[in-house]
Design an enzyme around this catalytic site. Structure first.
Site, PDB file in Angstrom:
ATOM      1  N   ARG A  80     -84.395  63.240  58.589  1.00  0.00           N
ATOM      2  CA  ARG A  80     -84.568  64.544  59.295  1.00  0.00           C
ATOM      3  C   ARG A  80     -85.977  65.035  59.088  1.00  0.00           C
ATOM      4  O   ARG A  80     -86.411  65.264  57.579  1.00  0.00           O
ATOM      5  CB  ARG A  80     -83.447  65.440  58.763  1.00  0.00           C
ATOM      6  CG  ARG A  80     -83.509  66.610  59.400  1.00  0.00           C
ATOM      7  CD  ARG A  80     -82.404  67.654  58.771  1.00  0.00           C
ATOM      8  NE  ARG A  80     -82.956  69.265  59.322  1.00  0.00           N
ATOM      9  CZ  ARG A  80     -82.673  70.045  58.530  1.00  0.00           C
ATOM     10  NH1 ARG A  80     -82.428  70.045  57.312  1.00  0.00           N
ATOM     11  NH2 ARG A  80     -82.951  71.112  59.146  1.00  0.00           N
ATOM     12  N   HIS A 124     -88.279  74.989  61.572  1.00  0.00           N
ATOM     13  CA  HIS A 124     -88.018  75.160  60.257  1.00  0.00           C
ATOM     14  C   HIS A 124     -89.005  76.126  59.869  1.00  0.00           C
ATOM     15  O   HIS A 124     -89.798  75.790  59.066  1.00  0.00           O
ATOM     16  CB  HIS A 124     -88.132  73.533  59.723  1.00  0.00           C
ATOM     17  CG  HIS A 124     -87.799  73.745  58.369  1.00  0.00           C
ATOM     18  ND1 HIS A 124     -86.489  72.643  58.086  1.00  0.00           N
ATOM     19  CD2 HIS A 124     -87.751  74.632  57.063  1.00  0.00           C
ATOM     20  CE1 HIS A 124     -86.203  72.972  56.574  1.00  0.00           C
ATOM     21  NE2 HIS A 124     -86.640  73.903  55.986  1.00  0.00           N
ATOM     22  N   GLU A 169     -81.485  76.731  59.136  1.00  0.00           N
ATOM     23  CA  GLU A 169     -81.196  77.995  58.259  1.00  0.00           C
ATOM     24  C   GLU A 169     -81.734  79.332  58.967  1.00  0.00           C
ATOM     25  O   GLU A 169     -82.300  79.958  58.181  1.00  0.00           O
ATOM     26  CB  GLU A 169     -81.524  77.699  57.013  1.00  0.00           C
ATOM     27  CG  GLU A 169     -81.149  76.757  56.115  1.00  0.00           C
ATOM     28  CD  GLU A 169     -81.548  76.475  54.952  1.00  0.00           C
ATOM     29  OE1 GLU A 169     -82.392  77.229  54.257  1.00  0.00           O
ATOM     30  OE2 GLU A 169     -80.934  75.632  54.089  1.00  0.00           O
ATOM     31  N   ASN A 290     -76.378  72.883  55.389  1.00  0.00           N
ATOM     32  CA  ASN A 290     -77.300  72.788  54.140  1.00  0.00           C
ATOM     33  C   ASN A 290     -76.485  73.414  52.891  1.00  0.00           C
ATOM     34  O   ASN A 290     -76.347  74.709  52.983  1.00  0.00           O
ATOM     35  CB  ASN A 290     -78.647  73.746  54.663  1.00  0.00           C
ATOM     36  CG  ASN A 290     -79.146  72.985  55.511  1.00  0.00           C
ATOM     37  OD1 ASN A 290     -78.976  71.695  56.236  1.00  0.00           O
ATOM     38  ND2 ASN A 290     -80.585  73.287  55.680  1.00  0.00           N
ATOM     39  N   TYR A 292     -76.767  74.392  48.803  1.00  0.00           N
ATOM     40  CA  TYR A 292     -77.441  74.170  47.277  1.00  0.00           C
ATOM     41  C   TYR A 292     -76.245  74.654  46.275  1.00  0.00           C
ATOM     42  O   TYR A 292     -76.421  74.070  45.364  1.00  0.00           O
ATOM     43  CB  TYR A 292     -78.742  74.794  47.324  1.00  0.00           C
ATOM     44  CG  TYR A 292     -79.722  74.068  48.297  1.00  0.00           C
ATOM     45  CD1 TYR A 292     -80.363  72.916  47.815  1.00  0.00           C
ATOM     46  CD2 TYR A 292     -79.704  74.465  49.555  1.00  0.00           C
ATOM     47  CE1 TYR A 292     -81.269  72.224  48.293  1.00  0.00           C
ATOM     48  CE2 TYR A 292     -80.635  73.726  50.290  1.00  0.00           C
ATOM     49  CZ  TYR A 292     -81.247  72.467  49.671  1.00  0.00           C
ATOM     50  OH  TYR A 292     -82.312  71.838  50.456  1.00  0.00           O
ATOM     51  N   GLU A 352     -78.812  69.001  54.363  1.00  0.00           N
ATOM     52  CA  GLU A 352     -79.587  69.095  53.172  1.00  0.00           C
ATOM     53  C   GLU A 352     -78.724  69.276  51.958  1.00  0.00           C
ATOM     54  O   GLU A 352     -77.721  69.940  51.857  1.00  0.00           O
ATOM     55  CB  GLU A 352     -80.428  70.278  53.265  1.00  0.00           C
ATOM     56  CG  GLU A 352     -81.591  70.413  54.182  1.00  0.00           C
ATOM     57  CD  GLU A 352     -82.510  71.561  54.013  1.00  0.00           C
ATOM     58  OE1 GLU A 352     -82.791  72.273  52.752  1.00  0.00           O
ATOM     59  OE2 GLU A 352     -83.179  71.787  55.208  1.00  0.00           O
TER      60      GLU A 352
HETATM   61  C1  BGC Z   1     -84.754  74.731  53.107  1.00  0.00           C
HETATM   62  C2  BGC Z   1     -85.649  73.846  52.345  1.00  0.00           C
HETATM   63  C3  BGC Z   1     -85.825  74.188  51.378  1.00  0.00           C
HETATM   64  C4  BGC Z   1     -84.778  74.064  50.301  1.00  0.00           C
HETATM   65  C5  BGC Z   1     -84.896  74.178  48.834  1.00  0.00           C
HETATM   66  C6  BGC Z   1     -83.663  74.910  52.192  1.00  0.00           C
HETATM   67  O1  BGC Z   1     -83.142  76.185  52.285  1.00  0.00           O
HETATM   68  O2  BGC Z   1     -84.330  74.408  54.428  1.00  0.00           O
HETATM   69  O3  BGC Z   1     -86.792  73.986  53.279  1.00  0.00           O
HETATM   70  O4  BGC Z   1     -87.127  73.390  50.626  1.00  0.00           O
HETATM   71  O5  BGC Z   1     -83.755  74.800  50.797  1.00  0.00           O
HETATM   72  O6  BGC Z   1     -85.121  75.471  48.372  1.00  0.00           O
HETATM   73  C1  BGC Z   2     -80.028  79.174  48.557  1.00  0.00           C
HETATM   74  C2  BGC Z   2     -80.728  78.063  49.087  1.00  0.00           C
HETATM   75  C3  BGC Z   2     -82.174  78.714  49.769  1.00  0.00           C
HETATM   76  C4  BGC Z   2     -82.964  79.521  48.707  1.00  0.00           C
HETATM   77  C5  BGC Z   2     -84.216  79.767  49.464  1.00  0.00           C
HETATM   78  C6  BGC Z   2     -80.901  80.014  47.699  1.00  0.00           C
HETATM   79  O1  BGC Z   2     -80.389  81.134  47.093  1.00  0.00           O
HETATM   80  O2  BGC Z   2     -79.083  78.953  47.850  1.00  0.00           O
HETATM   81  O3  BGC Z   2     -80.214  77.235  49.923  1.00  0.00           O
HETATM   82  O4  BGC Z   2     -82.818  77.623  50.096  1.00  0.00           O
HETATM   83  O5  BGC Z   2     -82.144  80.474  48.339  1.00  0.00           O
HETATM   84  O6  BGC Z   2     -85.418  79.565  48.497  1.00  0.00           O
END
Ligand code: BGC
Ligand code: BGC
Length: 443
Positions: A80, A124, A169, A290, A292, A352
């Site tokens: 991707r 993006h 996003e 995505n 995190y 992601e």
């Molecule tokens: C974004 C990426 C970024 C990653 C880590 C996502 O929000 O799509 O571009 O590098 O998180 O922050």
């Molecule tokens: C989110 C990530 C995102 C980032 C942006 C975080 O708080 O969990 O997904 O990429 O903020 O830098």
């Protein structure tokens, strides 16, 4: 590093890695590329923690063949990447710049030669600066411009891209870029940023139609999700959790899946014209997720401009970004999406998932990143648990193939399976690269 054996996945499950144009390409002035809002932002003093820009980044524009070889070596079935709008239309309107499209054509053909499915994201975050000068995503016309750009890309690559992703996003682009000014274009509108939500969604819907007219490949959007964890148990805390959830997790998904907008602060219904919600709800084939981390929420203090307060989530290990490592949040989120949207939910691909650690070469020149292996092992298992619980998940992409330019954090956060020495552009696969190939992908 050894971990317990990784679970099996259904055959045909798509393993991949993700990147984005401005974070890796460099070559900011090459072949007629126009400036984007990220060029402007990165070149403004004080915006990026280490004062760096994406002018060179990983020089992927010139080294893409080496990077395609790294993808092939990883054994993944998909890659991707994102297409830089200002390479295709340097000022965001008008005819395509053939040289800009030519780069993506070489990349796509290189991937196909190696048996890797090209998965292309159209936006993006690198909006052509000329469109920003005309109001950017606050201007409804940008949605039409986006569909025209999608048409140009699909006319050239529609027969070869295997999955289209319209936007990456839109929530982060709205909130960090237009609400809080932490990302480009650096606007601080708080809840007055709502037009950026509606116009991105409208652009998405119009682009879906443009792509379908040129390509039979499936179409998706990649949203950022963060399950809410309550940091208190009063009614006010619960109400704050509902408010945050609506903003982060529902604003860009409820209308997409045909349920209209949730109640969010700042929503100005005068912006929503007859027919808009139908355009936005054009069926997608895949929902990109995505993920995190979860977000810990409690009631805001009296007088706060926000209807919630974000507090650190305790009880988890943390990455170099200070984000909690919470694989259970990914499982919970996938189940929540299924419970929330039921039959309206298309198959999900995790577009992601990844983590930043301060990885560097040892004396032996190797890069050992056991924390990344542990992170990915946990998140891959979380996906398997969600599948076992009946959620249709058909792919998982690691963020990221390479260490790269991490937006406002510049070069200070390393997310790659492959280490990059930015002075020499030397690529060194980390131990997580071999682990992911041998224990997860098992090509
Ligand atoms: C974004 C990426 C970024 C990653 C880590 C996502 O929000 O799509 O571009 O590098 O998180 O922050
Ligand atoms: C989110 C990530 C995102 C980032 C942006 C975080 O708080 O969990 O997904 O990429 O903020 O830098």
């Amino acid at each position: 590093m050894t971990t317990a054996p990784m679970p099996d996945f259904p055959s045909g499950f798509r393993w991949g890695v993700s990147t984005s144009a401005y974070q890796i390409e460099g070559a900011a002035g090459a072949d007629g590329r126009g400036p984007s809002i990220w060029d402007t932002f990165a070149h403004s003093p004080g915006r990026i923690v280490d004062g760096s820009t994406g002018d060179e980044a990983c020089d992927h524009y010139h080294r893409y063949a080496e990077d395609v070889a790294l993808l092939a070596g990883l054994g993944v079935s998909a890659y991707r990447f994102s297409i830089a709008w200002p390479r295709v239309q340097p000022t965001g309107t008008g005819a395509a710049n053939p040289a800009g499209l030519g780069f993506y054509e070489r990349l796509v053909d290189g991937l196909l030669d190696r048996g890797v499915d090209p998965v292309a994201t159209l936006f993006h975050w690198d909006l052509p600066q000329a469109l920003e000068d005309a109001g950017g995503w606050l201007n409804r016309g940008t949605a039409d411009r986006f569909a025209e750009y999608a048409d140009l890309v699909a006319a050239r690559l529609g027969d070869r891209v295997k999955l289209w992703i319209t936007l990456n996003e839109p929530f982060i682009h709205m909130s960090l870029g237009h609400g809080m000014g932490v990302h480009a274009p650096g606007r601080m509108l708080l809840f007055d940023a709502f037009p950026v939500a509606h116009h991105q969604l409208l652009g998405h819907g119009l682009a879906v139609a443009a792509l379908r007219a040129r390509s039979t490949s499936p179409v998706a959007i990649a949203n950022n999700y963060s399950p809410v964890r309550l940091a208190g148990d009063t009614d006010a805390d619960r109400a704050a959790g509902v408010a945050y959830d609506a903003l982060h997790n529902r604003l860009f998904t409820d209308p997409l899946l045909g349920q209209g907008y949730p109640e969010v602060p700042g929503l100005d219904s005068a912006l929503i014209r007859a027919g808009d919600l139908d355009v936005i709800a054009a069926p997608v084939d895949v929902l990109g997720v995505n993920y995190y981390n979860p977000t810990s929420i409690r009631a805001a203090e009296e007088g706060s401009p926000l209807p919630f307060e974000i507090v650190p989530l305790t009880g988890y290990p943390r990455t170099a970004f200070d984000w909690p490592v919470a694989p259970d949040g990914l499982r919970d989120l996938l189940l929540q999406l299924r419970d929330r949207y039921g039959d309206r939910l298309p198959p999900i691909q995790v577009t992601e998932s990844g983590c930043a650690y301060d990885d560097g070469p040892d004396a032996d020149g190797r890069v050992h990143d056991p924390e990344r292996i542990a992170y990915l092992a946990g998140h891959v298992r979380a996906v398997r648990e969600a599948i076992d619980a009946g959620v249709e998940v058909t792919g998982y992409f690691v963020w990221s193939l390479l260490d790269n330019w991490e937006w406002a954090e510049g070069f200070t956060k390393r997310f790659g399976l492959v280490h990059v020495d930015y002075a020499t552009q030397r690529r060194t696969p980390k131990s997580s690269y071999a682990w992911f190939r041998d224990q997860v992908v098992r090509p």
